[in-house]
Design a protein around this motif. Structure first.
Motif, PDB file in Angstrom:
ATOM      1  N   VAL A  38       6.855   1.138   6.885  1.00 13.15           N
ATOM      2  CA  VAL A  38       5.688   1.832   7.442  1.00 13.15           C
ATOM      3  C   VAL A  38       4.696   0.817   8.005  1.00 13.15           C
ATOM      4  O   VAL A  38       4.139   1.011   9.087  1.00 13.15           O
ATOM      5  CB  VAL A  38       5.023   2.750   6.390  1.00 13.15           C
ATOM      6  N   ALA A  39       4.480  -0.289   7.289  1.00 12.26           N
ATOM      7  CA  ALA A  39       3.570  -1.335   7.773  1.00 12.26           C
ATOM      8  C   ALA A  39       4.077  -1.930   9.085  1.00 12.26           C
ATOM      9  O   ALA A  39       3.296  -2.167  10.015  1.00 12.26           O
ATOM     10  CB  ALA A  39       3.408  -2.422   6.718  1.00 12.26           C
ATOM     11  N   ALA A  40       5.383  -2.163   9.176  1.00 11.52           N
ATOM     12  CA  ALA A  40       5.958  -2.698  10.411  1.00 11.52           C
ATOM     13  C   ALA A  40       5.834  -1.690  11.548  1.00 11.52           C
ATOM     14  O   ALA A  40       5.489  -2.056  12.678  1.00 11.52           O
ATOM     15  CB  ALA A  40       7.427  -3.061  10.187  1.00 11.52           C
ATOM     16  N   LYS A  93       3.578   0.545  11.908  1.00  6.57           N
ATOM     17  CA  LYS A  93       2.170   0.579  12.324  1.00  6.57           C
ATOM     18  C   LYS A  93       1.875  -0.545  13.312  1.00  6.57           C
ATOM     19  O   LYS A  93       1.189  -0.331  14.314  1.00  6.57           O
ATOM     20  CB  LYS A  93       1.268   0.474  11.095  1.00  6.57           C
ATOM     21  N   LYS A  94       2.398  -1.727  13.049  1.00  2.00           N
ATOM     22  CA  LYS A  94       2.186  -2.850  13.963  1.00  2.00           C
ATOM     23  C   LYS A  94       2.810  -2.600  15.332  1.00  2.00           C
ATOM     24  O   LYS A  94       2.380  -3.151  16.329  1.00  2.00           O
ATOM     25  CB  LYS A  94       2.742  -4.139  13.362  1.00  2.00           C
ATOM     26  N   LEU A  95       3.842  -1.756  15.362  1.00  6.08           N
ATOM     27  CA  LEU A  95       4.523  -1.433  16.611  1.00  6.08           C
ATOM     28  C   LEU A  95       3.918  -0.220  17.321  1.00  6.08           C
ATOM     29  O   LEU A  95       4.403   0.182  18.362  1.00  6.08           O
ATOM     30  CB  LEU A  95       6.008  -1.183  16.339  1.00  6.08           C
ATOM     31  N   GLY A  96       2.871   0.353  16.722  1.00  2.00           N
ATOM     32  CA  GLY A  96       2.187   1.456  17.385  1.00  2.00           C
ATOM     33  C   GLY A  96       2.520   2.849  16.889  1.00  2.00           C
ATOM     34  O   GLY A  96       2.053   3.837  17.446  1.00  2.00           O
ATOM     35  N   TYR A  97       3.320   2.939  15.836  1.00  2.00           N
ATOM     36  CA  TYR A  97       3.642   4.238  15.257  1.00  2.00           C
ATOM     37  C   TYR A  97       2.555   4.662  14.275  1.00  2.00           C
ATOM     38  O   TYR A  97       1.847   3.834  13.714  1.00  2.00           O
ATOM     39  CB  TYR A  97       4.951   4.170  14.465  1.00  2.00           C
ATOM     40  N   ARG A  98       2.508   5.925  14.024  1.00  2.00           N
ATOM     41  CA  ARG A  98       1.712   6.452  12.915  1.00  2.00           C
ATOM     42  C   ARG A  98       2.708   7.170  12.018  1.00  2.00           C
ATOM     43  O   ARG A  98       3.119   8.301  12.296  1.00  2.00           O
ATOM     44  CB  ARG A  98       0.629   7.398  13.420  1.00  2.00           C
ATOM     45  N   SER A  99       3.153   6.509  10.981  1.00  2.00           N
ATOM     46  CA  SER A  99       4.243   6.993  10.148  1.00  2.00           C
ATOM     47  C   SER A  99       3.750   7.601   8.845  1.00  2.00           C
ATOM     48  O   SER A  99       2.866   7.063   8.182  1.00  2.00           O
ATOM     49  CB  SER A  99       5.207   5.839   9.824  1.00  2.00           C
ATOM     50  N   SER A 100       4.368   8.707   8.484  1.00  2.00           N
ATOM     51  CA  SER A 100       4.102   9.316   7.188  1.00  2.00           C
ATOM     52  C   SER A 100       4.835   8.535   6.108  1.00  2.00           C
ATOM     53  O   SER A 100       5.812   7.849   6.379  1.00  2.00           O
ATOM     54  CB  SER A 100       4.569  10.769   7.190  1.00  2.00           C
ATOM     55  N   HIS A 101       4.357   8.655   4.902  1.00  2.00           N
ATOM     56  CA  HIS A 101       4.978   8.026   3.737  1.00  2.00           C
ATOM     57  C   HIS A 101       4.771   8.977   2.568  1.00  2.00           C
ATOM     58  O   HIS A 101       3.872   9.813   2.599  1.00  2.00           O
ATOM     59  CB  HIS A 101       4.328   6.662   3.465  1.00  2.00           C
ATOM     60  N   GLY A 102       5.578   8.860   1.550  1.00  2.00           N
ATOM     61  CA  GLY A 102       5.466   9.746   0.396  1.00  2.00           C
ATOM     62  C   GLY A 102       4.072   9.802  -0.194  1.00  2.00           C
ATOM     63  O   GLY A 102       3.625  10.846  -0.677  1.00  2.00           O
ATOM     64  N   LEU A 103       3.356   8.692  -0.139  1.00  2.00           N
ATOM     65  CA  LEU A 103       1.995   8.654  -0.663  1.00  2.00           C
ATOM     66  C   LEU A 103       1.088   9.666   0.039  1.00  2.00           C
ATOM     67  O   LEU A 103       0.173  10.219  -0.570  1.00  2.00           O
ATOM     68  CB  LEU A 103       1.423   7.239  -0.518  1.00  2.00           C
ATOM     69  N   ASP A 104       1.368   9.945   1.311  1.00  2.00           N
ATOM     70  CA  ASP A 104       0.560  10.912   2.058  1.00  2.00           C
ATOM     71  C   ASP A 104       0.547  12.282   1.400  1.00  2.00           C
ATOM     72  O   ASP A 104      -0.453  12.984   1.449  1.00  2.00           O
ATOM     73  CB  ASP A 104       1.079  11.059   3.497  1.00  2.00           C
ATOM     74  N   THR A 105       1.661  12.654   0.777  1.00  2.00           N
ATOM     75  CA  THR A 105       1.717  13.978   0.149  1.00  2.00           C
ATOM     76  C   THR A 105       0.832  14.055  -1.089  1.00  2.00           C
ATOM     77  O   THR A 105       0.365  15.128  -1.444  1.00  2.00           O
ATOM     78  CB  THR A 105       3.160  14.370  -0.220  1.00  2.00           C
ATOM     79  N   PHE A 106       0.615  12.933  -1.744  1.00  2.00           N
ATOM     80  CA  PHE A 106      -0.252  12.937  -2.922  1.00  2.00           C
ATOM     81  C   PHE A 106      -1.724  12.991  -2.534  1.00  2.00           C
ATOM     82  O   PHE A 106      -2.558  13.476  -3.291  1.00  2.00           O
ATOM     83  CB  PHE A 106       0.002  11.701  -3.785  1.00  2.00           C
TER      84      PHE A 106
END
Length: 109
Positions: free
Chosen positions: A32-34, A36-49
């Protein structure tokens, strides 16, 4: 090669960027961090919490056989264009059907 593909996708025309089918403990936070550096906005499991609506909707989809569209809407509404980690990894087939030209990533342990 993967970085080149991701760079090309990061500049896509506003469609869904990447379907991450990675399970927990497969480097999803680093990925997800990588992204983000490439311009994505990625969801991650933490988002659901952190988001009650997202948690309830994805839980209904992933564990209760609820509909996919409301779950997808929760990530699109906050501007995400990539997925990663659970519960989003459980939706890889539905995401691939909805966005057939989108690349998928499936890291392994």
């Amino acid at each position: 090669v993967l970085i080149g593909v991701l760079l090309d996708l990061a500049h896509a025309d506003g469609g869904f960027g990447l379907i991450g089918a990675g399970l927990p403990c497969t480097g999803t936070q680093s990925f997800v961090a990588a992204l983000k550096k490439l311009g994505y906005r990625s969801s991650h499991g933490l988002d659901t919490f952190l988001n009650q609506t997202m948690r309830d909707t994805w839980s209904a989809y992933a564990h209760g056989g609820g509909p996919f569209e409301p779950a997808l809407k929760t990530i699109l509404d906050v501007g995400m264009n990539a997925t990663n980690d659970v519960p989003f990894a459980f939706a890889w087939k539905d995401l691939a059907e909805r966005y057939p030209d989108t690349k998928a990533s499936s890291p392994v342990r």
